[in-house]
Every structure is written in structure tokens, then in C-alpha cells.
Design an enzyme around this catalytic site. Structure first.
Site, PDB file in Angstrom:
ATOM      1  N   CYS A  99      25.095  37.858  45.336  1.00 18.15           N
ATOM      2  CA  CYS A  99      26.083  38.181  44.301  1.00 18.15           C
ATOM      3  C   CYS A  99      25.463  38.746  43.024  1.00 18.15           C
ATOM      4  CB  CYS A  99      26.907  36.936  43.974  1.00 18.15           C
ATOM      5  SG  CYS A  99      27.623  36.167  45.441  1.00 18.15           S
ATOM      6  N   HIS A 392      35.667  40.081  43.807  1.00 21.90           N
ATOM      7  CA  HIS A 392      34.206  40.021  43.839  1.00 21.90           C
ATOM      8  C   HIS A 392      33.631  40.766  45.040  1.00 21.90           C
ATOM      9  CE1 HIS A 392      30.165  38.625  43.686  1.00 21.90           C
ATOM     10  NE2 HIS A 392      30.300  37.590  44.501  1.00 21.90           N
ATOM     11  N   CYS A 422      25.785  33.181  39.511  1.00 26.99           N
ATOM     12  CA  CYS A 422      25.163  32.463  40.622  1.00 26.99           C
ATOM     13  C   CYS A 422      25.090  33.419  41.801  1.00 26.99           C
ATOM     14  CB  CYS A 422      25.980  31.229  40.987  1.00 26.99           C
ATOM     15  SG  CYS A 422      27.674  31.625  41.530  1.00 26.99           S
TER      16      CYS A 422
END
EC number: 2.3.1.16
Length: 436
Positions: A99, A392, A422
């Protein structure tokens, strides 16, 4: 404490973010259904170049990322160079840091500039969860390899006899960590329980994120940084993120059932990010090159840091580890920041990190520091909403955050902003940017 960082070239030029752009983000299997990540990347990079009058021969390097890899296009960065008409000699390579991928691609361009090898670069990332690599079972994969070595029909039949009907079923991409077998959602549940994050708190954060994102769209704040997308069959355009709830009501969140722990859990589809398709990119230049070409930068990179932690517990606590390092390297404290955006993978993960930022106990036991990083002023925090609302697309989130932060800082008259995320594998990223 970490040593102070100088994000400049050998000549003292700062590393400038000149412009940023992204596609609208779309929930999986909606508008971008069937559009691979490489096409999303080409779409946004081409528009970025055209919109800002960048001559393609100016670009020295492209670093781009993708998390959900497609075997037929393993180097998405190079495909973007070739697919947008850039000079064929433009250097291009791909990165993946889950991510935090487009934070990594941005840092890689910055470090090339600091080394003196690049003056103009493009960084970013794209992902499509609608176009994912569908695999085969291990038994079938082995059989297919063995078939290539056979010569007779009998040999081929003997190989097929080893297979069961179950072996012939397609295998979707794994959603669990390779090392632990745990999904991100299961980790979010663990963090909610360990750090006593209630369902009500999670739902409130999700509602806040959607409400602020909707307000930002309605106020026109995002129109300059989100392109209008046209995808096959070209019957309609997508102008806004289709996950944002423009009519978000807090009471509606309580109706959803937990997903990962159905009996005792609190993480739901509404207080977590959905699987999303999209792409983003930033145009980067050394400060002197930007001035020479007549560009006014959105802002500059002041510091950055990455962290890696244990994956068995609190795997999504990366921001709490990376942020104090980035602050030290910038010579700043949390109170010095104008704005903060923390990637919202899950409301539980976000709120657990917010708690740990303010925890002296966490700082002493986990970070080896005398005192906490600091208590976050929620008036500065995720002021336009974050990933729970926007969505996302894994590799695209970092450069989405960088562009959004710099534009908002400029609207407020300047300042500095922390971006932190994160990432799977127990990774964390933090970057501090500043405007004039």
C-alpha cells in the site's frame, strides 16, 4: 533520534512536486471493470503530460508501481513510457511496496535527483482489482509443465489421470499474508480488540471520512487533481470517485454486519476501504529545472522514512514507527505540522495508530524513545477524508495523498504536511512535504 535529512541535490536544489493527477477511483468491477492497471497508468500519465505542457523528451525517468501484478506486463513503468509516446530511451522501472508503493516510487525519483542522475521524473502507481491474475492449482501447474516433456498420447493421459476435478478449478489471487496466512481484515480485527477500538468509534471515523470527502468534491477542491476518465465501451465518463457516500448518515453504518469475525467482530465493509481500481502520478523536477522550464511547484519533499515491523501482531501499525523517524529527519515535531493525512486502510487500524502516536508506553516499549510522538490534533487530521471514502487502489494511494495534501496546503496559504501509511508485510511509510 534519526539524523536530520537533506532532500536536495548536490547543488542544493530542493526536490519539487510540480504537479499531480489521478483517475477517479472506482470500486472493483464497476466503471473500470476489464481495464488493466497498465492502461490506467497510461491514461493518467498521458493526461498529466498533456495537461501541464510537458515535452516528452524532458522526462529522464519513470518509476511506477503495481501491487496486483499481471504476468504479461511485469514492468508497468516501461509499458507506460512506450504507451504514452515518450522518448524510447527514457529510463523506466517498476516497484512494489504494497500500500506504500507510490511513496516508494516518489522516493526513488527523489533519490535519483539527489544523486544527480535525473532532473525530471514521473512517479506513481496503478492497480486494478477488477483485472486480477487468476491462477491454477499447484497440481495442475505441475501437470502442465510435465506435459511439455511428454511425447506420446499415453504419457499425456497418465499425467491427466493424476488430476482431480478440484485441481481444475481456477485459483483467485490470495488475500492473506504469505508469511502468516492472515488477511488484512483479520489484523484490523486484532488491532481493534487489542487497543480497545469500539465499533462506534470505527463507524464515526468512516462517516467522518465520507462526509469530508463529499464536502471536498462539492466544494470543487478535487476537480483539478482528478481527470475525467473514459473507459470502454466509452458510453459514459467517470468524473468522481464512485465510492464516496454523498449522503452518509452515521446510523446507516450500524446496520452492517462484521466481515472478519462474524460473532465478536467490529470491522465491516463500511468502516474499511473497498477493493478499488485507479491510478495516480506526480511530475517531479529539481528546483532549478522547474524554474528553468517555467513551472511553479506545488511543494517540496522535506523528509521521508520507511519502517518494518512484526507481522503477527499489530501488522498495520507502520505509521506509528515511520512517522517519528520522518519528523526527526525533518527537524520537526508533530505540533509543527499544518496538516496530517493517514491512509485509512481500516478505521480500526487508523484509530489504533492515532492512539499509539499519543502513548508514552508505546514510545518507550516499542520505539525506544523517552516520550510519545504526540497527540494528533483532529482539526488537522484527514481534513478532506481519506481512503475509506475515496477508495484504495493499492499502488495509487501514495501519490494520491501527496497531490491532495500539497493542493490543500496551498489553499490554506502554505505550510507542512505529514503523509503516512501502513502496508502489508508489516511495512510503514511517512513523508513530510512543504509549500512556500
Amino acid at each position: 533520534m534519526a539524523t536530520k535529512q537533506s532532500v536536495t541535490t548536490r547543488e542544493g536544489d530542493r526536490i519539487a512536486i510540480v504537479a499531480g493527477l489521478r483517475t477517479p477511483f472506482a470500486k472493483m468491477a464497476t466503471y473500470f471493470h476489464g481495464v488493466p492497471a497498465v492502461d490506467l497508468g497510461k491514461m493518467v500519465v498521458n493526461e498529466l503530460l498533456v495537461r501541464h505542457g510537458v515535452q516528452k523528451e524532458w522526462v529522464d525517468q519513470v518509476v511506477y508501481g503495481q501491487v496486483v501484478q499481471m504476468p504479461e506486463a511485469p514492468n508497468i513503468a516501461r509499458e507506460i513510457v512506450l504507451g504514452t509516446g515518450m522518448n524510447v530511451h527514457t529510463d523506466a522501472y517498476s516497484v512494489s511496496r504494497a500500500c506504500a508503493t507510490s511513496f516508494q516510487s516518489t522516493v526513488n525519483i527523489a533519490e535519483s535527483m539527489m544523486a544527480g542522475t535525473v532532473q525530471v521524473g514521473i512517479a506513481g502507481g496503478a492497480d486494478s482489482t477488477s483485472v486480477s491474475p487468476i491462477g491454477v492449482s499447484k497440481n495442475l501447474a505441475r501437470a502442465l509443465v510435465d506435459l511439455q516433456k511428454t511425447k506420446t498420447l499415453g504419457q499425456k493421459l497418465n499425467i491427466f489421470k493424476r488430476l482431480s476435478l478440484r485441481d481444475l478449478a481456477p485459483v483467485p489471487p490470495a488475500v492473506a499474508e504469505y508469511s502468516t496466512g492472515l488477511s488484512m481484515g483479520q489484523t484490523a480485527e486484532q488491532m481493534a480488540k487489542t487497543h480497545q477500538i469500539s465499533r462506534e468509534e470505527q463507524d464515526k471515523l468512516a462517516h467522518r471520512s465520507h462526509s469530508l470527502a463529499a464536502e471536498s468534491w462539492e466544494a470543487g477542491k478535487l476537480s483539478s487533481e482528478v481527470m475525467t476518465a473514459y473507459a470502454e465501451p466509452y458510453k459514459a465518463a467517470l468524473e468522481r470517485d464512485n465510492n464516496v457516500r454523498f449522503d452518509s448518515k452515521l446510523e446507516g453504518y450500524a446496520k452492517l454486519r462484521p466481515v472478519f469475525d462474524k460473532k465478536y467482530g467490529s470491522v465491516t465493509a463500511a468502516n474499511a476501504t473497498p477493493l478499488t481500481d485507479g491510478a495516480s502520478a506526480v511530475l517531479m523536477m529539481t528546483e532549478s529545472r522547474a524554474k528553468e522550464l517555467g513551472y511553479t511547484p506545488l511543494g517540496y519533499i522535506k523528509s521521508y522514512a520507511f519502517a518494518a515491523i512484526d507481522v503477527w501482531e499489530d501488522m498495520l501499525m507502520g505509521p506509528s514507527y515511520a512517522t517519528p523517524i520522518a519528523l526527526d529527519r525533518a527537524g520537526m515535531t508533530l505540533n509543527d505540522l499544518t496538516l496530517i493525512e493517514m491512509h485509512e486502510a481500516f478505521a480500526a487500524q487508523t484509530l489504533a495508530n492515532v492512539k499509539m502516536f499519543a502513548s508514552d508506553k508505546f514510545a518507550k516499549e516499542k520505539l525506544g524513545r523517552d516520550k510519545a510522538t504526540g497527540e494528533i490534533d483532529m482539526d488537522k487530521f484527514n481534513v478532506m477524508g481519506s481512503s475509506i471514502a475515496y477508495g484504495h487502489p493499492f499502488a495509487a494511494t501514495g501519490t494520491r495523498m501527496i497531490t491532495q495534501m500539497l493542493n490543500e496546503l496551498n489553499r490554506r496559504g502554505g505550510g507542512s504536511g505529514l503523509l503516512t501509511a501502513c502496508a502489508a508485510g508489516g511495512l510503514g511509510a511517512a513523508m513530510i512535504v512543504e509549500t512556500e
